[in-house]
Design an enzyme around this catalytic site. Structure first.
Site, PDB file in Angstrom:
ATOM      1  N   ASP A  37       0.815  -1.218   0.000  1.00 58.50           N
ATOM      2  CA  ASP A  37       0.000   0.000   0.000  1.00 58.50           C
ATOM      3  C   ASP A  37       0.848   1.269   0.000  1.00 58.50           C
ATOM      4  OD1 ASP A  37       1.028  -0.078   2.530  1.00 58.50           O
ATOM      5  OD2 ASP A  37      -0.899   0.132   3.572  1.00 58.50           O
ATOM      6  N   GLY A  38       2.184   1.124  -0.094  1.00 56.78           N
ATOM      7  CA  GLY A  38       3.074   2.274  -0.133  1.00 56.78           C
ATOM      8  C   GLY A  38       3.640   2.679   1.207  1.00 56.78           C
ATOM      9  N   GLU A  39       3.203   2.040   2.286  1.00 52.37           N
ATOM     10  CA  GLU A  39       3.704   2.362   3.625  1.00 52.37           C
ATOM     11  C   GLU A  39       5.181   2.015   3.735  1.00 52.37           C
ATOM     12  OE1 GLU A  39       2.684   0.527   7.956  1.00 52.37           O
ATOM     13  OE2 GLU A  39       0.964   1.134   6.722  1.00 52.37           O
ATOM     14  N   ARG A  96      11.355  25.898   0.049  1.00 55.72           N
ATOM     15  CA  ARG A  96      10.762  27.025  -0.670  1.00 55.72           C
ATOM     16  C   ARG A  96       9.469  27.508  -0.015  1.00 55.72           C
ATOM     17  NH1 ARG A  96      10.788  24.646  -6.723  1.00 55.72           N
ATOM     18  NH2 ARG A  96      10.556  22.717  -5.551  1.00 55.72           N
ATOM     19  N   HIS A 130      17.071  27.065   0.095  1.00 53.65           N
ATOM     20  CA  HIS A 130      16.495  28.057  -0.814  1.00 53.65           C
ATOM     21  C   HIS A 130      16.241  29.375  -0.093  1.00 53.65           C
ATOM     22  CE1 HIS A 130      14.399  29.429  -4.387  1.00 53.65           C
ATOM     23  NE2 HIS A 130      13.377  29.810  -3.644  1.00 53.65           N
ATOM     24  N   ASP A 169      17.709  36.262 -10.451  1.00 52.37           N
ATOM     25  CA  ASP A 169      16.626  37.035  -9.845  1.00 52.37           C
ATOM     26  C   ASP A 169      17.169  37.739  -8.602  1.00 52.37           C
ATOM     27  OD1 ASP A 169      16.779  35.012  -7.885  1.00 52.37           O
ATOM     28  OD2 ASP A 169      15.144  33.881  -8.791  1.00 52.37           O
ATOM     29  N   LYS A 192      13.013  39.825 -12.648  1.00 53.07           N
ATOM     30  CA  LYS A 192      11.879  39.006 -13.068  1.00 53.07           C
ATOM     31  C   LYS A 192      10.717  39.215 -12.118  1.00 53.07           C
ATOM     32  CE  LYS A 192      12.487  34.750 -10.440  1.00 53.07           C
ATOM     33  NZ  LYS A 192      12.594  33.291 -10.469  1.00 53.07           N
ATOM     34  N   THR A 223      11.799  23.502 -12.932  1.00 52.95           N
ATOM     35  CA  THR A 223      11.266  23.379 -14.295  1.00 52.95           C
ATOM     36  C   THR A 223      12.233  23.948 -15.331  1.00 52.95           C
ATOM     37  OG1 THR A 223      10.165  25.550 -14.227  1.00 52.95           O
ATOM     38  CG2 THR A 223       8.932  23.647 -13.381  1.00 52.95           C
ATOM     39  N   THR A 226      13.026  29.725 -14.968  1.00 54.30           N
ATOM     40  CA  THR A 226      13.802  30.904 -14.568  1.00 54.30           C
ATOM     41  C   THR A 226      15.131  30.961 -15.307  1.00 54.30           C
ATOM     42  OG1 THR A 226      12.804  31.058 -12.367  1.00 54.30           O
ATOM     43  CG2 THR A 226      15.000  32.000 -12.633  1.00 54.30           C
TER      44      THR A 226
END
Length: 299
Positions: A37-39, A96, A130, A169, A192, A223, A226
């Site tokens: 179940d991902g546990e 972030r 960050h 930035d 920006k 992504t 920037t």
């Protein structure tokens, strides 16, 4: 360092092995598995009684799974009699999200730290957060490191003759200033505006970049928006070449293609998070930086 032991989490065992080689710390094996179940299920497969334990686990994607594995390993170490547990986070997911930008939002970074504290983590070692403001937000000691010691020599070896260091930035200005000073280069910046959590729009270039070999310095790429926007702005302002160094390659699918299309001639990053074997990025290992800090703390 006879009482110091290192445990590799499931996020980046290769980096943990490099750190162990650099620091001469003994390594205690640990198993991390998951039920159907991902546990998450963990087990420390060695003796850590009375030991000073350092768990190496970047909370890189999948962030939630790796954060939970780290918390469970810390709890297991304390239950097994460890004298102290230090979490070594080459990359700290949730960094972030350190402020409430709108009503109804959590301070996710502080919550992630409280989870680790509740699990028995006594100290954190983190690389290039960050938001440096997190240094004063955590209740447990935080040792905040930078990658300058290994990155600057590697970037100097590129021998860019007309070098200008660029902050992509306003938030990256202090980091870019450090690199500009270390490399003996002038500083420029890209202005920006943030249009969405993972999107931004370039307003212009501040500083003289025409005919210059521009090196963009940033803490992370997700992504690539920037960095790609900054590269396009610099080329539009007459830069002779554009390359980039970023500390954390937390890259979504399609990011490398986006950066290649933006005309970046050279890309370098660290091994703070695992990278695909076929990656074209130049890799600078941060193992020596983390190993030195573990050796210092373990005295």
């Amino acid at each position: 360092m006879s009482s110091a032991v290192l445990i590799a989490g499931d996020a980046h065992p290769q980096l943990a092995r490099r750190i162990a080689q650099e620091s001469a710390a003994s390594v205690v094996p640990a198993a991390v598995a998951r039920f159907a179940d991902g546990e998450t299920r963990v087990r420390i497969e060695g003796d850590v009684r009375d030991a000073d334990v350092y768990i190496v686990q970047p909370t890189s994607p999948p962030v939630n799974e790796h954060l939970m594995s780290l918390a469970l390993l810390a709890d297991a170490a304390r239950a097994a009699g460890a004298a102290r547990v230090t979490a070594v986070l080459p990359y700290f997911g949730y960094a972030r999200q350190d402020t409430r930008k709108a009503p109804g939002e959590p301070r996710s970074a502080q919550l992630a730290c409280r989870i680790l504290e509740s699990a028995g983590v006594a100290r954190l070692v983190a690389l290039e957060l960050h938001s440096p403001a997190l240094d004063s937000a955590f209740r447990i000691p935080l040792f905040h490191l930078d990658a300058d010691g290994v990155a600057v020599p590697a970037l100097r070896a590129w021998r860019l003759e007309a070098l200008t260091v660029v902050a992509p930035d306003a938030g990256g200005l202090k980091r870019a200033q450090r690199y500009a000073a270390a490399l003996g280069a002038p500083l420029a910046a890209v202005a920006k505006t943030r249009t969405a959590p993972d999107a931004s729009a370039v307003l212009g270039v501040l500083g003289e970049v025409r005919g210059r070999d521009c090196l963009i310095v940033d803490d992370l790429v997700s992504t690539g928006g920037t960095l790609a926007g900054a590269a396009k702005a610099l080329r539009g302002a007459g830069a002779a070449s554009v390359q980039a160094f970023f500390v954390h390659a937390v890259m979504a699918p399609g990011t490398l293609e986006r950066l290649a299309a933006a005309g970046l001639q050279r890309l370098a990053t660290t091994d703070s998070v695992p990278l695909p074997a076929a990656s074209t990025l130049e890799i600078i290992s941060i193992a020596p930086v983390l190993a030195r800090e573990i050796s210092r703390l373990a005295r």
